[in-house]
Design a protein around this motif. Structure first.
Motif, short mmCIF file in Angstrom:
data_model
loop_
_atom_site.label_atom_id
_atom_site.label_comp_id
_atom_site.label_asym_id
_atom_site.label_seq_id
_atom_site.Cartn_x
_atom_site.Cartn_y
_atom_site.Cartn_z
N ALA A 57 -14.11 -16.17 2.35
CA ALA A 57 -13.81 -15.13 3.33
C ALA A 57 -13.10 -13.96 2.66
O ALA A 57 -12.09 -14.16 1.99
CB ALA A 57 -12.95 -15.70 4.45
N PRO A 58 -13.58 -12.73 2.82
CA PRO A 58 -12.88 -11.56 2.29
C PRO A 58 -11.62 -11.26 3.10
O PRO A 58 -11.65 -11.25 4.34
CB PRO A 58 -13.90 -10.43 2.42
CG PRO A 58 -15.23 -11.11 2.61
CD PRO A 58 -14.91 -12.37 3.35
N ALA A 59 -10.52 -11.02 2.40
CA ALA A 59 -9.25 -10.61 3.01
C ALA A 59 -8.86 -9.29 2.34
O ALA A 59 -8.54 -9.28 1.15
CB ALA A 59 -8.17 -11.67 2.81
N VAL A 60 -8.91 -8.21 3.08
CA VAL A 60 -8.88 -6.87 2.50
C VAL A 60 -7.54 -6.19 2.72
O VAL A 60 -7.05 -6.10 3.85
CB VAL A 60 -10.01 -6.01 3.09
CG1 VAL A 60 -9.81 -4.53 2.75
CG2 VAL A 60 -11.37 -6.49 2.58
N THR A 61 -6.94 -5.71 1.63
CA THR A 61 -5.79 -4.81 1.68
C THR A 61 -6.31 -3.39 1.48
O THR A 61 -7.07 -3.14 0.53
CB THR A 61 -4.77 -5.14 0.57
OG1 THR A 61 -4.47 -6.54 0.62
CG2 THR A 61 -3.51 -4.32 0.75
N LEU A 62 -5.91 -2.48 2.35
CA LEU A 62 -6.39 -1.11 2.23
C LEU A 62 -5.55 -0.28 1.26
O LEU A 62 -6.09 0.50 0.47
CB LEU A 62 -6.42 -0.44 3.60
CG LEU A 62 -7.50 -0.96 4.55
CD1 LEU A 62 -7.32 -0.37 5.93
CD2 LEU A 62 -8.89 -0.64 4.01
N PHE A 63 -4.23 -0.43 1.32
CA PHE A 63 -3.37 0.34 0.43
C PHE A 63 -2.48 -0.60 -0.36
O PHE A 63 -1.52 -1.15 0.17
CB PHE A 63 -2.52 1.35 1.20
CG PHE A 63 -1.52 2.07 0.32
CD1 PHE A 63 -1.95 2.89 -0.70
CD2 PHE A 63 -0.16 1.89 0.48
CE1 PHE A 63 -1.04 3.53 -1.54
CE2 PHE A 63 0.77 2.52 -0.34
CZ PHE A 63 0.32 3.35 -1.35
N HIS A 64 -2.83 -0.80 -1.62
CA HIS A 64 -2.00 -1.60 -2.53
C HIS A 64 -1.51 -0.67 -3.64
O HIS A 64 -1.84 -0.86 -4.82
CB HIS A 64 -2.79 -2.79 -3.08
CG HIS A 64 -1.93 -3.88 -3.63
ND1 HIS A 64 -2.06 -5.20 -3.27
CD2 HIS A 64 -0.92 -3.85 -4.53
CE1 HIS A 64 -1.18 -5.94 -3.93
NE2 HIS A 64 -0.47 -5.14 -4.71
N TRP A 65 -0.83 0.41 -3.20
CA TRP A 65 -0.03 1.29 -4.05
C TRP A 65 -0.79 2.40 -4.76
O TRP A 65 -0.16 3.30 -5.32
CB TRP A 65 0.76 0.50 -5.10
CG TRP A 65 1.62 -0.58 -4.55
CD1 TRP A 65 1.83 -0.92 -3.24
CD2 TRP A 65 2.41 -1.51 -5.30
NE1 TRP A 65 2.69 -1.98 -3.13
CE2 TRP A 65 3.06 -2.37 -4.40
CE3 TRP A 65 2.62 -1.68 -6.67
CZ2 TRP A 65 3.92 -3.38 -4.80
CZ3 TRP A 65 3.46 -2.70 -7.07
CH2 TRP A 65 4.10 -3.55 -6.15
#
Length: 447
Positions: free
Chosen positions: A108-116
């Protein structure tokens, strides 16, 4: 020990693994700019190549498949998708391929949009010091959701806004390198507003499984002295409640903090507190804090400015090779602290990061022994099992990280991975901890 359907995962971040910083239309990020400054990164390292994940993602997904994880947490590179504010089809195509590869592998993809990795062109017009950046995050969220939203299990608009605020804007040891002290507080509000607006954009696109990934840790006073207790309370508020109360309660934890925030704060808080499907906790270490001694204190290589009403103190515990104390009980304390503060207002919790850096030996005959990392994860998972037994709804654990990678200001010196990377050849070698975690997942999977 763990509930049915508990999600076992591993994690990474775009700038730390992808490389290819100038390929297929990607624009510079603040980290590309920051790493070009002499002396700010250990060894003069940059993320220009990193783990070359951009070209080797299929190999990395195969490692994830063989590891047996249920989910992979990764971040989208904002400047790859929206360079200079324009949609870049080639950037979206990469993430489309990555998501398809994961789904085909049963992950399952688990997406962070802004990781710095804020696009440098946004930093040039104010970055997180400017309110407009919050709205740009929402636009970016809508673009990504439109392309891959049908296949993503979990969404995190923000990762660790406390680190972006503290190290990127207050102390200057991370990108974009501002040393503003308490004048960095507006960046808290703008990041959280961006989070709330992005949640709205994701909901509008039909996405579910939306949360946040915040760095948190239990805080204890150095002694029973009232001055130490007050100092610890202040520190706890600044590193924990400042970033969770607005999201979970729709308010800042102290009137003076609310007064320091820009814009229509009351209206913004309604947006910031958009309901979440989960709350992500990144846990690495607790803190012991006392009243200021007047002596210079360094945190992660950056000197704290004088005049602060608190002072972090050393913790008497075994250390990682990064110098971070290993306190597994701190994970249980941290999650329990959140359950006690928010009660029924706390959504289901995921441990969206936990891990350790040890300076592992180079592979010999295809093996990298790293018993210390095995011990770290085993002890922290036991602490997590204990807090679940206490009745807290925890639904997943993401080991940081799948591979060794670019560790921000520490460059390539620190190794957090379950998989060893030979940066000269990009050869991947699963460590003993990789095989241990594979067996752990197999033995503890339920549902």
């Amino acid at each position: 020990m763990f509930p049915d359907g508990f999600l076992w995962g591993a994690a990474s971040a775009a700038y730390q693994v992808e490389g290819a910083v100038a390929e297929d239309g990607r624009a510079p990020s603040v980290w590309d700019t920051f790493t070009a400054r002499p002396g700010v990164i250990h060894g003069g390292d940059t993320g220009a190549v990193a783990c070359d994940h951009y070209h080797r993602y299929r190999e990395d997904v195969a490692l994830l498949r063989d590891l047996g994880v249920d989910a992979y947490r990764f971040s989208i590179a904002w400047p790859r998708v929206l360079p200079y504010g324009r949609v870049n089809p080639a950037g979206l195509d990469f993430y489309d391929r990555l998501v398809d590869e994961l789904v085909t592998a049963g992950i399952a993809p688990a997406v962070t949009l802004f990781h710095w990795d804020l696009p440098q062109h946004l930093e040039d017009v104010g970055g997180w010091r400017d309110r407009d950046t919050a709205f740009r995050l929402a636009e970016y969220a809508a673009v990504v959701a439109d392309r891959i939203g049908d296949r993503v299990r979990l969404w995190m608009p923000l990762n660790e806004p406390v680190v972006v605020t503290m190290f990127g804007h207050a102390l200057g040891s991370h990108a974009p390198g501002h040393a503003l002290g308490f004048d960095a507080l507006p960046t808290v509000h703008h990041q959280l507003l961006g989070h709330g607006l992005a949640v709205q954009a994701l909901r509008a696109a039909g996405c579910t499984g939306i949360g946040i990934a915040n760095n948190h840790g239990a805080v204890s006073p150095a002694s029973d002295d009232p001055a130490d207790v007050d100092a610890a309370d202040t520190y706890r508020t600044l590193v924990n409640w400042l970033f969770s109360d607005p999201v979970l309660r729709g308010e800042y934890p102290a009137p003076e903090l609310a007064a320091a925030m820009p814009g229509p704060v009351a209206d913004d808080l309604k947006t910031i507190a958009e309901p979440l499907d989960f709350y992500g906790v990144n846990y690495y270490q607790p803190s012991i804090v006392g009243a200021p001694s007047g002596e210079p204190v360094a945190v992660e290589g950056a000197l704290l400015p004088p005049g602060l009403p608190f002072e972090p103190r050393p913790i008497d515990a075994p250390k990682t090779d990064f110098g971070w104390p290993i306190v597994p009980s701190g994970l249980r304390e941290t999650v329990a602290m959140f359950a006690a503060r928010y009660g029924a207002d706390l959504p289901p919790v995921y441990i969206t990061e936990s891990g350790c850096s040890f300076h592992d030996p180079d592979p010999v005959d295809g093996r990298v022994p790293d018993q210390a990392r095995i011990d770290y994860h085993a002890a922290h998972l036991q602490a997590l099992a204990d807090v679940i037994a206490d009745g807290v709804d925890v639904r997943g654990y993401f080991a940081w990280s799948l591979t060794d990678n670019f560790e921000w200001a520490a460059g390539y010196r620190e190794r957090f991975g379950l998989v060893h990377i030979d940066y000269a050849t990009q050869k991947r070698t699963p460590k003993d901890s990789y095989h241990w975690y594979r067996d752990w997942i197999r033995n503890h999977r339920s549902g």
